[in-house]
Design a protein around this motif. Structure first.
Motif, PDB file in Angstrom:
ATOM      1  N   ILE A 145      36.622  48.883  44.576  1.00 20.86           N
ATOM      2  CA  ILE A 145      36.854  47.648  43.839  1.00 20.86           C
ATOM      3  C   ILE A 145      36.073  47.655  42.532  1.00 20.86           C
ATOM      4  N   GLU A 146      34.807  48.014  42.593  1.00 20.56           N
ATOM      5  CA  GLU A 146      33.974  48.027  41.389  1.00 20.56           C
ATOM      6  C   GLU A 146      34.479  49.043  40.370  1.00 20.56           C
ATOM      7  N   LYS A 160      37.573  50.130  40.042  1.00 16.86           N
ATOM      8  CA  LYS A 160      38.847  49.639  39.497  1.00 16.86           C
ATOM      9  C   LYS A 160      38.592  48.515  38.496  1.00 16.86           C
ATOM     10  N   ARG A 161      37.600  47.672  38.759  1.00 14.00           N
ATOM     11  CA  ARG A 161      37.250  46.599  37.837  1.00 14.00           C
ATOM     12  C   ARG A 161      36.781  47.182  36.495  1.00 14.00           C
ATOM     13  N   LYS A 162      35.935  48.200  36.562  1.00 13.79           N
ATOM     14  CA  LYS A 162      35.460  48.869  35.343  1.00 13.79           C
ATOM     15  C   LYS A 162      36.623  49.528  34.596  1.00 13.79           C
ATOM     16  N   MET A 168      39.727  48.577  34.621  1.00 10.98           N
ATOM     17  CA  MET A 168      40.526  47.531  34.008  1.00 10.98           C
ATOM     18  C   MET A 168      39.866  47.006  32.733  1.00 10.98           C
ATOM     19  N   ILE A 169      38.562  46.812  32.755  1.00 16.63           N
ATOM     20  CA  ILE A 169      37.848  46.332  31.569  1.00 16.63           C
ATOM     21  C   ILE A 169      37.984  47.332  30.432  1.00 16.63           C
ATOM     22  N   THR A 175      46.932  47.846  31.297  1.00 13.20           N
ATOM     23  CA  THR A 175      45.913  46.938  31.836  1.00 13.20           C
ATOM     24  C   THR A 175      46.471  46.117  32.988  1.00 13.20           C
ATOM     25  N   SER A 188      45.251  45.898  36.809  1.00 13.35           N
ATOM     26  CA  SER A 188      44.920  44.592  37.361  1.00 13.35           C
ATOM     27  C   SER A 188      45.607  44.382  38.710  1.00 13.35           C
ATOM     28  N   LEU A 205      43.796  46.386  41.276  1.00  6.79           N
ATOM     29  CA  LEU A 205      42.562  45.684  41.647  1.00  6.79           C
ATOM     30  C   LEU A 205      42.880  44.533  42.594  1.00  6.79           C
ATOM     31  N   ASP A 206      43.925  43.789  42.304  1.00  8.16           N
ATOM     32  CA  ASP A 206      44.351  42.705  43.206  1.00  8.16           C
ATOM     33  C   ASP A 206      44.622  43.221  44.607  1.00  8.16           C
ATOM     34  N   LEU A 224      41.325  43.886  46.273  1.00 13.78           N
ATOM     35  CA  LEU A 224      40.671  42.625  46.617  1.00 13.78           C
ATOM     36  C   LEU A 224      41.362  41.955  47.809  1.00 13.78           C
TER      37      LEU A 224
END
Length: 62
Positions: A11-12, A14-16, A18-19, A32, A36, A39-40, A43
């Protein structure tokens, strides 16, 4: 590393990702938005594993 820790790590990361994609291609770019959605999905797996009471190892098999 437990299944729960592996999922949090994914998760972390994938978040990075995406940013970074948003910074490089824009927040509304196809790239993007695809990340996202990924990432969803991660999550949602985490939510399913923790709220529903299922072990993370079972959620990761889906």
């Amino acid at each position: 590393m437990s299944s729960h820790e592996k999922l949090l790590y994914r998760i972390e990361n994938k978040r990075k990702e995406m940013i970074l994609a948003a910074a490089m291609t824009g927040i509304a770019s196809t790239h993007t938005l695809t990340i996202s959605r990924e990432l969803d999905d991660l999550l949602n797996l985490h939510n399913k594993a923790t709220v529903a009471g299922f072990p993370c190892s079972l959620a990761l098999k889906n």
